[in-house]
Design a protein around this motif. Structure first.
Motif, PDB file in Angstrom:
ATOM      1  N   GLY A 505      85.693 -12.874  -4.237  1.00  0.00           N
ATOM      2  CA  GLY A 505      86.623 -13.744  -4.950  1.00  0.00           C
ATOM      3  C   GLY A 505      88.063 -13.408  -4.613  1.00  0.00           C
ATOM      4  N   ALA A 506      88.347 -12.107  -4.483  1.00  0.00           N
ATOM      5  CA  ALA A 506      89.713 -11.687  -4.160  1.00  0.00           C
ATOM      6  C   ALA A 506      90.094 -12.081  -2.734  1.00  0.00           C
ATOM      7  N   MET A 507      89.121 -12.007  -1.796  1.00  0.00           N
ATOM      8  CA  MET A 507      89.390 -12.318  -0.394  1.00  0.00           C
ATOM      9  C   MET A 507      89.417 -13.825  -0.117  1.00  0.00           C
ATOM     10  N   ALA A 508      88.746 -14.614  -0.947  1.00  0.00           N
ATOM     11  CA  ALA A 508      88.428 -16.002  -0.644  1.00  0.00           C
ATOM     12  C   ALA A 508      89.660 -16.847  -0.341  1.00  0.00           C
ATOM     13  N   LYS A 509      89.536 -17.635   0.717  1.00  0.00           N
ATOM     14  CA  LYS A 509      90.537 -18.647   1.047  1.00  0.00           C
ATOM     15  C   LYS A 509      89.940 -20.049   0.943  1.00  0.00           C
ATOM     16  N   GLY A 510      88.597 -20.088   0.800  1.00  0.00           N
ATOM     17  CA  GLY A 510      87.910 -21.363   0.642  1.00  0.00           C
ATOM     18  C   GLY A 510      86.889 -21.621   1.734  1.00  0.00           C
ATOM     19  N   GLY A 511      85.624 -21.825   1.333  1.00  0.00           N
ATOM     20  CA  GLY A 511      84.581 -22.218   2.262  1.00  0.00           C
ATOM     21  C   GLY A 511      83.787 -21.086   2.888  1.00  0.00           C
ATOM     22  N   GLU A 512      84.180 -19.821   2.678  1.00  0.00           N
ATOM     23  CA  GLU A 512      83.496 -18.710   3.335  1.00  0.00           C
ATOM     24  C   GLU A 512      82.131 -18.424   2.696  1.00  0.00           C
ATOM     25  N   ILE A 513      81.249 -17.896   3.527  1.00  0.00           N
ATOM     26  CA  ILE A 513      80.016 -17.276   3.024  1.00  0.00           C
ATOM     27  C   ILE A 513      80.132 -15.788   3.332  1.00  0.00           C
ATOM     28  N   PHE A 514      80.288 -14.986   2.295  1.00  0.00           N
ATOM     29  CA  PHE A 514      80.439 -13.554   2.481  1.00  0.00           C
ATOM     30  C   PHE A 514      79.066 -12.892   2.546  1.00  0.00           C
ATOM     31  N   GLU A 565      75.243 -19.509  12.428  1.00  0.00           N
ATOM     32  CA  GLU A 565      76.319 -18.752  11.783  1.00  0.00           C
ATOM     33  C   GLU A 565      76.651 -17.515  12.606  1.00  0.00           C
ATOM     34  N   GLY A 566      77.925 -17.255  12.760  1.00  0.00           N
ATOM     35  CA  GLY A 566      78.359 -16.010  13.377  1.00  0.00           C
ATOM     36  C   GLY A 566      78.934 -15.110  12.306  1.00  0.00           C
ATOM     37  N   LEU A 567      79.500 -13.998  12.720  1.00  0.00           N
ATOM     38  CA  LEU A 567      80.089 -13.075  11.749  1.00  0.00           C
ATOM     39  C   LEU A 567      81.531 -12.785  12.121  1.00  0.00           C
ATOM     40  N   LYS A 568      82.388 -12.780  11.131  1.00  0.00           N
ATOM     41  CA  LYS A 568      83.757 -12.329  11.302  1.00  0.00           C
ATOM     42  C   LYS A 568      83.976 -11.140  10.374  1.00  0.00           C
ATOM     43  N   SER A 569      84.690 -10.150  10.853  1.00  0.00           N
ATOM     44  CA  SER A 569      84.935  -8.959  10.043  1.00  0.00           C
ATOM     45  C   SER A 569      86.014  -9.240   9.012  1.00  0.00           C
ATOM     46  N   THR A 570      86.057  -8.376   7.996  1.00  0.00           N
ATOM     47  CA  THR A 570      87.073  -8.467   6.952  1.00  0.00           C
ATOM     48  C   THR A 570      87.750  -7.112   6.811  1.00  0.00           C
ATOM     49  N   ALA A 571      88.663  -7.007   5.866  1.00  0.00           N
ATOM     50  CA  ALA A 571      89.343  -5.730   5.628  1.00  0.00           C
ATOM     51  C   ALA A 571      88.350  -4.658   5.204  1.00  0.00           C
ATOM     52  N   ASN A 572      87.279  -5.070   4.556  1.00  0.00           N
ATOM     53  CA  ASN A 572      86.209  -4.138   4.195  1.00  0.00           C
ATOM     54  C   ASN A 572      85.165  -4.203   5.300  1.00  0.00           C
ATOM     55  N   LYS A 573      84.982  -3.095   6.018  1.00  0.00           N
ATOM     56  CA  LYS A 573      84.111  -3.117   7.203  1.00  0.00           C
ATOM     57  C   LYS A 573      82.641  -3.330   6.862  1.00  0.00           C
ATOM     58  N   LYS A 574      82.307  -3.317   5.569  1.00  0.00           N
ATOM     59  CA  LYS A 574      80.929  -3.570   5.165  1.00  0.00           C
ATOM     60  C   LYS A 574      80.719  -5.025   4.721  1.00  0.00           C
ATOM     61  N   ILE A 575      81.793  -5.809   4.717  1.00  0.00           N
ATOM     62  CA  ILE A 575      81.686  -7.208   4.300  1.00  0.00           C
ATOM     63  C   ILE A 575      82.076  -8.098   5.471  1.00  0.00           C
ATOM     64  N   PHE A 576      81.248  -9.098   5.746  1.00  0.00           N
ATOM     65  CA  PHE A 576      81.502 -10.021   6.845  1.00  0.00           C
ATOM     66  C   PHE A 576      81.526 -11.450   6.322  1.00  0.00           C
ATOM     67  N   ILE A 577      82.114 -12.343   7.124  1.00  0.00           N
ATOM     68  CA  ILE A 577      82.191 -13.751   6.765  1.00  0.00           C
ATOM     69  C   ILE A 577      81.392 -14.566   7.779  1.00  0.00           C
ATOM     70  N   GLY A 578      80.448 -15.354   7.275  1.00  0.00           N
ATOM     71  CA  GLY A 578      79.714 -16.263   8.138  1.00  0.00           C
ATOM     72  C   GLY A 578      80.577 -17.484   8.439  1.00  0.00           C
ATOM     73  N   ASN A 579      80.490 -17.945   9.680  1.00  0.00           N
ATOM     74  CA  ASN A 579      81.290 -19.110  10.067  1.00  0.00           C
ATOM     75  C   ASN A 579      80.910 -20.337   9.243  1.00  0.00           C
ATOM     76  N   GLN A 580      81.911 -21.130   8.907  1.00  0.00           N
ATOM     77  CA  GLN A 580      81.659 -22.348   8.133  1.00  0.00           C
ATOM     78  C   GLN A 580      80.934 -23.380   8.995  1.00  0.00           C
ATOM     79  N   ILE A 581      79.997 -24.073   8.388  1.00  0.00           N
ATOM     80  CA  ILE A 581      79.244 -25.119   9.072  1.00  0.00           C
ATOM     81  C   ILE A 581      79.689 -26.465   8.499  1.00  0.00           C
TER      82      ILE A 581
END
Length: 623
Positions: A505-514, A565-581
């Motif tokens: 919720g803190a990271m969210a910019k909209g549409g991400e799958i964490f 879906e691919g993965l993008k890294s975040t500031a937390n190296k244990k949390i990734f973002i799946g690409n939006q479809i």
């Protein structure tokens, strides 16, 4: 003097007897060698009495009688020799003052015989008594124990076991250390306090079989999580009970006066996650929550209630619990009232997310700024029998809450999804994938509200997890049921799952799958075996594990990402973002309209058919 009990009195009397006899024997030996070296009876009496008094005094002063005989070690024997040496030295000074001359040969002989006698008596008495005590105890009542780790922690564990075995009030007295296992090859076949290092960690199953081990203590508090998981896997192939010494930080800071052996914990299911607990940025979460009105749907459930607990810590303006099940809602309400009293502005509302009008009223009155959507039907087999109910609650309940969040200008909407939404083979997973599509549709449509999805695997201890079922089965004496011996799942703890939701919720910019990096998957069979051991029972002997076959819609392996879906890294190296479809809004809304009609008419077959059309990756496994 109260501490000077009868055992120590026996030791003191034995010393007196040894010193007197040693003087007589020394004089006799010298008489055989040469009559010129022999004392007369009067001089001999002086020598024996004065040496006896001074040696006894020095033994007492140096603490030879303050140490329990069974705990004697090399240091204590050295003190005995030192006390005897000082006693003889002071005795010689007194003899010189009295004008009585001692023959140097006699003095040396007397010192050697009496000192050896005092030390030898302690050694023989200790060994003999311990052996007799061991022989008198039924080995069947002892836990033949393997200590894994021959480092500092393992050595301390062994010493505490040896020290406490004969304390009737100490539960550790029934532990019988048999051997060590350690991966340091240089230590193999060496001994620590008489206990041999028999092999390396991969050899644990063989060691346990060869030496009839019933109890394993893992004394590796500084071991990396991945390595600890491997060691626990070796232990799990045995039928032994397993206890684990906690982290070094717990040992050092939790209770400095607490014996290490008492800090050994029954093996925890969390230990088998194969990774360290995920750490989250609490400052970001605080900035998200503090001073905001927060709504949690499904707030009485295992995930929802933990969400409410953690949100309450960050000083929200108001917390709104929405749940259809009043008992769970009441439980978490009372828990928070007891903890926070009036400091927490808490509202609990019994309502269903299916009821659009009621949810509309709730949004209009309380105007939440953050919405965490945890309400869902999640039991896979149950939803297979009534797919229309899963659709009504999961899909259209989510659509209702998301639509209202958008209409009332909620800042952030966080939906909780599952790895079962990835290439789903069951109705529950397909409905959760449809929910993800709805959230992505809302995000790409564009509005003030930032929509985000969090996806993770099974949650240990949640209402839908296997752990509560296994516990009930063990406690009622039933067999544990596992669908397949090779079934594996990704696991995380409830606090981890909730922290992921909050940080997303803190990271969210909209549409991400964490997506959380959940480490290595865990075998359900291993979970069952170790849970049985937590209850002090032996798997397959005391509690049977019965394999019932995969249930409809159940996979052997779960996935966390779809192919596209691919993965993008975040500031937390244990949390990734799946690409939006990209979602075709018109097509999805049309299919949702047909799906609602089928579900409202309670047509199960038609509901599944349209659901399959809505979610292209859904491959339904029919009964």
């Amino acid at each position: 003097m109260q501490k000077f009990n009868y055992r120590k009195l026996v030791l003191a009397i034995a010393d007196v007897f040894i010193i007197i006899i040693s003087g007589i024997v020394s004089n006799y030996i010298l008489s055989v060698i040469s009559h010129s070296l022999v004392f007369g009876n009067k001089v001999l009496l002086y020598a024996v009495v004065i040496n006896l008094i001074m040696c006894s005094f020095m033994m007492f002063m140096l603490g030879a009688y303050t140490r329990l005989w069974r705990n004697f070690n090399i240091k204590d024997y050295v003190f005995c020799v030192l006390a005897m040496g000082l006693g003889f030295a002071f005795a010689e000074v007194i003899m010189m003052i009295l004008g009585v001359r001692q023959n140097i040969v006699f003095l040396i002989t007397y010192f050697l015989i009496s000192t050896v006698g005092v030390c030898l008596f302690r050694f023989i008495f200790r060994k003999t008594f311990l052996n007799l005590t061991n022989a008198g105890r039924a080995e069947g009542n002892l836990e033949r124990t393997l200590i894994v780790g021959a480092g500092r922690a393992g050595q301390i564990i062994l010493q505490e076991i040896l020290n406490s075995r004969y304390d009737d009030n100490n539960p550790s007295r029934n532990i019988l250390p048999i051997c060590f296992a350690d991966d340091d090859i240089s230590k193999l076949h060496t001994k620590i306090n008489g206990i041999e290092i028999k092999g390396t960690c991969p050899e644990i199953p063989r060691i346990c079989a060869d030496y009839r081990i019933t109890n394993i203590i893992v004394a590796l508090p500084s071991c990396e999580e991945e390595e600890k998981r491997k060691i626990l896997d070796y232990c799990s192939t045995t039928e032994c009970k397993i206890k684990v010494i906690p982290y070094i930080s717990e040992i050092l800071f939790d209770d400095k006066n607490k014996p290490l052996i008492s800090q050994a914990k029954e093996i925890r299911i969390e230990d088998l996650l194969g990774r360290k607990p995920i750490e989250f940025n609490t400052e970001e979460i605080r900035n998200l929550i503090s001073g905001k009105v927060c709504m949690v749907t499904g707030g009485g459930g295992s995930i929802g209630s933990e969400l409410v607990r953690q949100i309450a810590k960050y000083e929200p303006k108001q917390v709104i619990i929405v749940d259809i099940y009043e008992n769970n809602a009441y439980d978490i309400q009372q828990e928070l009232v007891l903890k926070y009293g009036t400091k927490l502005n808490l509202v609990t509302i019994i309502s269903s997310v299916r009821d659009y009008d009621k949810m509309d009223k709730i949004f209009s009155i309380y105007r939440p700024q953050l919405v965490f959507h945890a309400a869902a039907h999640k039991h896979v087999p149950l939803m297979e029998t009534v797919p229309e109910e899963a659709v009504k609650n999961n899909i259209f309940g989510t659509f209702n809450v998301a639509t209202l969040a958008e209409f009332y200008g909620v800042d952030k909407f966080v939906m909780i999804s599952t790895d079962k939404a990835v290439n789903p083979t069951n109705v529950m997973g397909a409905t959760k994938r449809a929910c993800e599509m709805i959230i992505q549709y809302k995000a790409q449509a564009g509005s003030h509200t930032e929509f985000v999805t969090t996806r993770f695997g099974n949650v240990l201890g949640s209402n839908g997890s296997v752990i509560p079922l296994f516990r009930r089965q063990i406690e009622t004496g039933a067999d544990i049921t596992v669908t397949h011996p090779d079934i594996i799942r990704y696991f995380m703890t409830i606090p981890e799952a909730v922290s992921l939701v909050l940080e997303a919720g803190a990271m969210a910019k909209g549409g991400e799958i964490f997506v959380l990096d959940m480490g290595a998957p865990v075998k359900i069979t291993t979970l069952a075996e170790n849970l049985i051991r937590m209850y002090g029972k032996i798997p397959y002997k005391d509690v049977k594990i019965v394999f019932t076959g995969l249930r409809p819609g159940e996979k052997l392996f779960e996935e966390l990402l779809m192919d596209e879906e691919g993965l993008k890294s975040t500031a937390n190296k244990k949390i990734f973002i799946g690409n939006q479809i990209n979602i075709d809004a018109d097509d999805m809304l049309s299919k949702l309209k047909s799906l609602r009609k089928a579900a409202d008419s309670n047509d199960s077959e038609k509901t599944v058919e349209i659901l399959s059309d809505l979610v292209p990756t859904f491959k339904h496994q029919k009964n």
